[in-house]
Design a protein around this motif. Structure first.
Motif, PDB file in Angstrom:
ATOM      1  N   SER A   1      -6.822  -5.368   4.372  1.00  0.00           N
ATOM      2  CA  SER A   1      -6.255  -6.549   3.737  1.00  0.00           C
ATOM      3  C   SER A   1      -5.377  -7.267   4.765  1.00  0.00           C
ATOM      4  O   SER A   1      -4.536  -6.639   5.423  1.00  0.00           O
ATOM      5  CB  SER A   1      -5.415  -6.154   2.521  1.00  0.00           C
ATOM      6  OG  SER A   1      -4.788  -7.299   1.966  1.00  0.00           O
TER       7      SER A   1
ATOM      8  N   VAL B   1      -6.655  -0.492   3.149  1.00  0.00           N
ATOM      9  CA  VAL B   1      -6.646  -0.399   1.688  1.00  0.00           C
ATOM     10  C   VAL B   1      -6.947   1.041   1.298  1.00  0.00           C
ATOM     11  O   VAL B   1      -8.018   1.564   1.617  1.00  0.00           O
ATOM     12  CB  VAL B   1      -7.687  -1.355   1.070  1.00  0.00           C
ATOM     13  CG1 VAL B   1      -7.691  -1.231  -0.443  1.00  0.00           C
ATOM     14  CG2 VAL B   1      -7.397  -2.791   1.502  1.00  0.00           C
TER      15      VAL B   1
ATOM     16  N   SER C   1      -2.088   3.473   3.803  1.00  0.00           N
ATOM     17  CA  SER C   1      -1.690   2.060   3.869  1.00  0.00           C
ATOM     18  C   SER C   1      -1.031   1.719   5.199  1.00  0.00           C
ATOM     19  O   SER C   1      -0.049   0.966   5.259  1.00  0.00           O
ATOM     20  CB  SER C   1      -0.743   1.713   2.706  1.00  0.00           C
ATOM     21  OG  SER C   1      -1.396   1.883   1.469  1.00  0.00           O
TER      22      SER C   1
END
Length: 580
Positions: free
Chosen positions: A385, A428, A432
């Protein structure tokens, strides 16, 4: 003193007569060029010859290379007073003249040559008392070790200077005597009977004699046996087993110790061992450092390990010497060893494809335009992300999935270019973990800034009454990007009603001069409107007003008015111009 000289002449005459020199034509004769040969080293005060001269000659004179050795008596007796030395002077060139009672030459001078004949009175000598040479082990008999050269000062190419060399003694006499020979006349020292081995005897000492027919001289020669690289390195074991490491093991860590030995001479290029990884590490992640004293090899990590690209590696080492092996000797399986490296996985942060991403767009792009993109991947294959940091002006947004970056507000080159933000890639799931890269957006210029005055023009004035037309200089600028030549503004009076009283003239691309056309002005305030055009694409222009009071001192105030409405309001507020 006179009596001593008379007695000396008498003794010479007696010696002359006693030794047979008085035979006419052989030991005496008229004054003429002559050559005499005399052996060096003979007793001094020897009579050489008696010259006879005809009247009016009463005495003789000797000149030339006498070296204070050769003399001549009044009676013409030529003799020498010291033993001659050929090595000092081999030939003496003399001149003899006959003089009368007044010292005038009446006969001669004639050349007299004395040749000094050599006798063997010089011992042969070496340049050094001790020499050092070397021979490689396993060299074949007949190989040259070196040449000894002695020198004899006696006459060359005679028996007196002919030298002979021989070996007097060899120590140690292992494995036998007579391992070396020296050429009798040339002095070349050679290996004689067999090859040598450094392990048997590393050094030999020879006593060498050089002689001529009468004298002998000794010198000493040290011969070192030099090792050759005829032994290969041999590993203590051929397989070092398995080794398991996490992929985040620190670069520089020592992960394995290996060992090979070499039977050549210690601490030489023949026995020094270098280790190389020859298989299983195409990325060059491993290296081997060698201890110069023990030849121990320490395997270290040179680059980070990577589970994703090389989870298992079959590593092969080769041990070799920096010095080439001798002909016929080759490395074999004993010089190779192996081990297997297992790399375990460690969750790693995403990796950007580059540290800085850069894009270029025009500053007037429409909102929502794609201006760039970034890419990253996760070593473990997790989704990523994307997000932005440091977007202080709120100009950009990023697609969280694709990494594409879009404009979300009007861009302004003059406000900041390049515009720098940080891009964050976060895995993701998993831990993290995230990584940060840079995104630089370079904005290209468009002509979107109208001209303006470069500064506030205050404290500028005309003196009243004007004695001559006056003028003032002002400067214009704008905030757009210009070529290397800089801005190129044009200037004009904006209101035709003012053109009878004022005029503006361009000085260069940024400066202009406002001048009065006459001197008949009243004491009051005037507003002069100047139109400035930047000549850009598209061209932009502004109307600036110069306001002043013609008094004892006239102050000029400048302000900028943009657009048509501003021009009209400025015109409506201006006072009527003065007329001449």
């Amino acid at each position: 003193m006179i009596l001593q000289a008379h007695l000396h002449s008498l003794c010479l005459l007696m010696l002359y007569l006693a030794t047979g020199y008085g035979q006419e034509g052989k030991f005496s004769g008229p004054l003429k060029p002559m050559t005499f040969s005399i052996y060096e080293g003979q007793e001094p005060s020897q009579i050489i010859f008696q010259f006879k001269a005809n009247p009016p000659a009463v005495t003789f004179e000797l000149t030339g290379e006498t070296d204070n050795i050769f003399k001549i008596e009044r009676e013409g007796l030529l003799y020498y007073t010291k033993a001659l030395d050929r090595e000092t002077r081999s030939t003496h060139n003399l001149q003899v003249a006959a003089l009368d009672a007044n010292g005038a030459i009446v006969e001669g001078p004639v050349p007299i040559t004395i040749e000094v004949k050599d006798v063997n009175d010089n011992r042969p000598t070496f340049l050094q008392s001790k020499y050092e040479g070397s021979v490689r082990q396993n060299s074949r008999p007949g190989n040259s070790i070196g040449t000894l050269t002695a020198h004899d000062s006696d006459e060359e190419n005679t028996a007196n200077s002919l030298l002979n060399y021989r070996i007097v003694e060899q120590t140690p006499k292992l494995p036998m005597d007579g391992l070396f020979l020296i050429q009798t006349y040339a002095g070349m020292l050679q290996l004689a009977k067999q090859s040598l081995k450094k392990q048997d005897t590393p050094q030999y000492n020879l006593t060498i004699e050089v002689s001529d027919k009468d004298f002998k001289t000794l010198c000493f020669v040290q011969i070192n046996v030099i090792d050759i690289n005829d032994q290969i390195p041999i590993f203590e074991k051929s397989d070092y087993g398995n080794l398991t490491l996490a992929e985040d093991t620190n670069v520089g860590s020592t992960i394995l110790t290996i060992q090979a030995t070499d039977a050549d001479e210690p601490f030489t290029g023949s026995s020094k061992i270098l280790y190389h990884v020859i298989k299983g590490d195409s990325e060059g992640r491993l290296g081997v450092d060698t201890d110069p004293h023990t030849n121990t090899g320490y395997v270290i990590i040179k680059k980070p390990l990577d589970f994703e690209t090389a989870a298992i590696s079959n590593i092969v080492f080769k041990a070799e010497n920096p010095e080439p092996l001798v002909f016929g000797v080759t490395y074999n399986a004993s010089s190779f060893a192996k081990f297997t490296l297992f790399v375990t996985d460690v969750n790693e942060a995403p990796e950007f494809s580059q540290y800085v991403f850069q894009a270029k767009v025009s500053e007037d792009v429409a909102i929502g335009t794609k201006v760039g993109n970034v890419t990253a991947k996760d070593p473990e294959g997790l989704d990523i992300s994307y997000s932005l940091r440091g977007d202080t002006r709120g100009w950009l947004k990023i697609d969280h999935v694709t990494g594409e970056i879009f404009s979300v507000a009007p861009l302004d080159r003059e406000a900041g270019s390049p515009y720098r933000v940080q891009v964050v890639a976060t895995e993701v799931g998993g831990s993290s973990l995230s990584s940060v890269s840079q995104f630089h957006l370079i904005l290209t210029d468009v002509n979107d800034n109208p001209p303006r005055l470069a500064k506030d023009y205050t404290d500028l004035y005309f003196c009243h009454p004007l004695s001559a037309p006056g003028s003032l200089i002002f400067e214009a600028t704008d905030d757009d990007q210009h070529l290397f030549r800089g801005p190129h503004f044009t200037f004009s009076i904006a209101n035709e009603n003012l053109q009878n009283d004022w005029q503006v003239s361009k000085i260069n691309g940024t400066h202009a001069r406002l001048s009065t056309r006459h001197t008949d002005f009243e004491e009051k305030e005037y507003v002069v409107l100047i139109r400035i055009n930047d000549g850009g694409r598209p061209p932009l222009e502004s109307i600036v007003s110069l306001t002043g009071i013609i008094l004892a001192v006239v102050f000029i105030r400048m302000k900028t008015d943009k657009g048509k409405d501003n021009v009209e309001s400025a015109q409506a507020s201006e006072v009527k111009p003065l007329r001449s």
